[in-house]
Enzyme design. Structure first.
Site, PDB file in Angstrom:
ATOM      1  N   CYS A 132       0.642  16.998  -5.678  1.00 25.67           N
ATOM      2  CA  CYS A 132      -0.473  17.772  -5.214  1.00 25.67           C
ATOM      3  C   CYS A 132      -0.430  19.108  -4.825  1.00 25.67           C
ATOM      4  CB  CYS A 132      -1.082  16.814  -4.042  1.00 25.67           C
ATOM      5  SG  CYS A 132       0.349  16.398  -2.697  1.00 25.67           S
ATOM      6  N   HIS A 256      -4.364  20.762   1.060  1.00 27.54           N
ATOM      7  CA  HIS A 256      -3.220  21.588   1.200  1.00 27.54           C
ATOM      8  C   HIS A 256      -3.482  22.999   1.071  1.00 27.54           C
ATOM      9  CE1 HIS A 256      -0.740  17.846   1.081  1.00 27.54           C
ATOM     10  NE2 HIS A 256      -0.230  18.026  -0.259  1.00 27.54           N
TER      11      HIS A 256
HETATM   12  N1  LIG Z   1      -1.157  11.566  -0.705  1.00 30.54           N
HETATM   13  C1  LIG Z   1      -1.269  12.583  -1.949  1.00 30.54           C
HETATM   14  O1  LIG Z   1      -1.743  13.660  -1.429  1.00 30.54           O
HETATM   15  C2  LIG Z   1      -0.893  12.464  -3.266  1.00 30.54           C
HETATM   16  C3  LIG Z   1      -0.965  13.465  -4.099  1.00 30.54           C
HETATM   17  C4  LIG Z   1      -0.770  13.270  -5.352  1.00 30.54           C
HETATM   18  C5  LIG Z   1      -0.092  12.191  -5.819  1.00 30.54           C
HETATM   19  N2  LIG Z   1       0.294  11.287  -4.852  1.00 30.54           N
HETATM   20  C6  LIG Z   1       0.865  10.102  -5.409  1.00 30.54           C
HETATM   21  O2  LIG Z   1       0.029   9.029  -5.553  1.00 30.54           O
HETATM   22  C7  LIG Z   1       0.645   7.628  -5.167  1.00 30.54           C
HETATM   23  C8  LIG Z   1      -0.090   6.973  -4.153  1.00 30.54           C
HETATM   24  O3  LIG Z   1       0.008   7.897  -3.066  1.00 30.54           O
HETATM   25  P1  LIG Z   1      -0.660   7.440  -1.854  1.00 30.54           P
HETATM   26  O4  LIG Z   1      -0.504   8.474  -1.013  1.00 30.54           O
HETATM   27  O5  LIG Z   1      -1.955   6.889  -2.231  1.00 30.54           O
HETATM   28  O6  LIG Z   1       0.005   6.112  -1.097  1.00 30.54           O
HETATM   29  P2  LIG Z   1      -0.408   5.099   0.024  1.00 30.54           P
HETATM   30  O7  LIG Z   1      -1.518   5.416   0.743  1.00 30.54           O
HETATM   31  O8  LIG Z   1       0.960   4.696   0.677  1.00 30.54           O
HETATM   32  O9  LIG Z   1      -0.732   3.797  -1.100  1.00 30.54           O
HETATM   33  C9  LIG Z   1       0.084   3.145  -1.880  1.00 30.54           C
HETATM   34  C10 LIG Z   1      -0.616   2.048  -2.617  1.00 30.54           C
HETATM   35  O10 LIG Z   1       0.104   1.516  -3.647  1.00 30.54           O
HETATM   36  C11 LIG Z   1       0.053   0.001  -3.463  1.00 30.54           C
HETATM   37  N3  LIG Z   1       1.603  -0.397  -3.707  1.00 30.54           N
HETATM   38  C12 LIG Z   1       2.613  -0.266  -3.097  1.00 30.54           C
HETATM   39  N4  LIG Z   1       3.569  -0.951  -3.236  1.00 30.54           N
HETATM   40  C13 LIG Z   1       3.125  -1.984  -4.307  1.00 30.54           C
HETATM   41  C14 LIG Z   1       3.455  -2.952  -5.150  1.00 30.54           C
HETATM   42  N5  LIG Z   1       4.789  -3.347  -5.156  1.00 30.54           N
HETATM   43  N6  LIG Z   1       2.958  -3.574  -6.111  1.00 30.54           N
HETATM   44  C15 LIG Z   1       1.529  -3.023  -6.099  1.00 30.54           C
HETATM   45  N7  LIG Z   1       0.788  -2.177  -5.417  1.00 30.54           N
HETATM   46  C16 LIG Z   1       1.728  -1.596  -4.400  1.00 30.54           C
HETATM   47  C17 LIG Z   1      -0.437  -0.257  -2.142  1.00 30.54           C
HETATM   48  O11 LIG Z   1      -1.084  -1.448  -2.131  1.00 30.54           O
HETATM   49  P3  LIG Z   1      -1.064  -2.313  -0.776  1.00 30.54           P
HETATM   50  O12 LIG Z   1      -2.252  -1.681   0.183  1.00 30.54           O
HETATM   51  O13 LIG Z   1      -1.495  -3.606  -1.279  1.00 30.54           O
HETATM   52  O14 LIG Z   1       0.200  -2.013  -0.066  1.00 30.54           O
HETATM   53  C18 LIG Z   1      -1.280   1.082  -2.111  1.00 30.54           C
HETATM   54  O15 LIG Z   1      -2.781   0.542  -2.928  1.00 30.54           O
HETATM   55  C19 LIG Z   1       2.159   7.948  -4.540  1.00 30.54           C
HETATM   56  O16 LIG Z   1       2.963   7.904  -5.980  1.00 30.54           O
HETATM   57  C20 LIG Z   1       2.156   9.521  -4.327  1.00 30.54           C
HETATM   58  O17 LIG Z   1       3.264  10.150  -4.394  1.00 30.54           O
HETATM   59  C21 LIG Z   1      -0.250  11.263  -3.490  1.00 30.54           C
END
Ligand SMILES: NC(=O)c1ccc[n+]([C@@H]2O[C@H](COP(=O)([O-])OP(=O)(O)OC[C@H]3O[C@@H](n4cnc5c(N)ncnc54)[C@H](OP(=O)(O)O)[C@@H]3O)[C@@H](O)[C@H]2O)c1
Length: 353
Positions: A132, A256
């Site tokens: 991001c 950001h």
């Molecule tokens: N936040 C940002 O600004 C951002 C920007 C760019 C990229 N990212 C990347 O995008 C990804 C998601 O980030 P996020 O911020 O959305 O994280 P988050 O809010 O913690 O959400 C994680 C998601 O992954 C699912 N999950 C976790 N463990 C799992 C498993 N074992 N099997 C299936 N589903 C699973 C969760 O499902 P449950 O609800 O069922 O647990 C939830 O839907 C990460 O790799 C992060 O690095 C994030």
């Protein structure tokens, strides 16, 4: 599959990025046939709104990819590392938002405004979405590079809590509640102990700035700082680009900001930079300091473009520019860029490109 709309799976539909993705899928031009929502078994059976319908979340499994053409992964690195290749083996094109494949030479790292054509060359059936913080500045840098030739970048980020996912948002909001109405922030260390759980951050974030994002790598660099360097090089196709970043977390919920010092091969002018950036797709120039106009995260959050302002030519170097950019880390920084990549693939699969 010409004529038929491709099917889409959203893996991680319940997370911070997944939630924004469902909103985008409901509001962007609808290029998709069936949309299937996938998350961990914890969320199986939950219903989420998408395209005006309530869709039931299914647990991640091999069968969940049956009949899927494009699978977006908005899940932690280790989940993508294991499951994106499985989705690809089942015939889907995987578009991955995690850090698992970004630097894999056989996986293109795509920002549609900068290198859309790279998405076609995907020997593993996987396309990666950049980090991001890189995404917050790369569309602006890509446009300036086309005209002036980028030579080096020094960046300092002001990163929002939601960059650390839903736990980051929850932690900041809980801490803000604890400090609101107090006179904390007037003595060394008075916040510690009062704010309670630090969540994903190494120090209190409310009423503070924290010069750290990511995990510790060699020689004191953070993983986030190395991602900015390595990913910028890969996206721009400049393997030797000099990039130095310092990543700082600030008490902002989402969006950001990055202060950028960019040096070029050619001399630059502010008027020239304005002209290039005004014409650049996905960029909005907001740069009138006399009128108090420049991008701030509070004004940018929830919007799609990269906003840029405070554009100045460096006083001691006619080949360098100073810029301040803001981008919603959950939209262009994550879900929107992934949606745009998936749409590029959808057009390809539908025979429209
Ligand atoms: N936040 C940002 O600004 C951002 C920007 C760019 C990229 N990212 C990347 O995008 C990804 C998601 O980030 P996020 O911020 O959305 O994280 P988050 O809010 O913690 O959400 C994680 C998601 O992954 C699912 N999950 C976790 N463990 C799992 C498993 N074992 N099997 C299936 N589903 C699973 C969760 O499902 P449950 O609800 O069922 O647990 C939830 O839907 C990460 O790799 C992060 O690095 C994030």
């Amino acid at each position: 599959m010409t004529g038929k709309k491709p099917t889409l799976a959203v893996v991680g539909a319940t997370g911070a990025v997944g939630t924004v993705m469902l909103d985008l899928l409901s509001t962007r031009e609808d290029v998709w046939g069936e949309i299937r929502l996938i998350a961990s078994p914890r969320s199986a059976g939950r219903k989420l709104a998408c395209r005006g319908e309530q869709l039931e979340v299914v647990a991640l499994s091999e069968e969940a990819f049956e009949g899927i053409d494009v699978a977006m992964f908005d899940v932690p690195d280790e989940v993508s590392a294991q499951w994106a290749p499985i989705a690809a083996a089942k015939g889907a094109v995987a578009v991955d938002n995690s850090g698992a494949f970004r630097m894999d030479p056989q996986v293109p790292l795509v920002v549609p405004e900068v290198n859309a054509s790279a998405a076609r060359n995907r020997p593993k059936g996987i396309i990666a979405n950049p980090n991001c913080t890189t995404l917050s500045m790369i569309v602006v840098l890509g446009a300036l590079h086309q005209r002036y030739g980028l030579a080096s970048v020094v960046a300092a980020s002001y990163q929002a809590a939601s960059g650390a996912g839903q736990p980051g948002i929850d932690t900041l909001r809980a801490q803000m509640e604890k400090v609101s109405g107090t006179n904390l922030g007037t003595h060394p260390g008075d916040l510690r102990g009062v704010v309670g759980d630090l969540g994903p951050f190494p120090a209190p974030l409310a009423l503070n700035v924290v010069p750290w994002a990511g995990s510790l790598k060699e020689d004191g660099w953070s993983s986030e700082e190395l991602k900015i360097r390595n990913e910028s090089r890969k996206i721009l196709g400049l393997p030797n680009l000099r990039v130095s970043a310092t990543c700082v977390r600030v008490p902002v919920v989402t969006t950001h900001s990055v202060s950028v010092h960019a040096s070029f091969e050619d001399e630059v002018t502010v008027a020239g930079a304005h002209e290039i950036l005004r014409a650049a797709p996905g960029v909005v120039v907001l740069d009138d300091p006399a009128a108090g106009e420049f991008p701030t995260p509070a004004d940018v959050v929830g919007t799609d473009p990269t906003w840029v302002g405070r554009i100045r030519r460096t006083l001691d170097d006619p080949k360098s520019l100073e810029l301040f950019v803001c981008g919603d880390n959950l939209r262009k920084g994550a879900a929107l860029n992934t949606a745009q990549i998936a749409e590029v693939v959808a057009a390809e699969l539908s025979g429209k490109s």
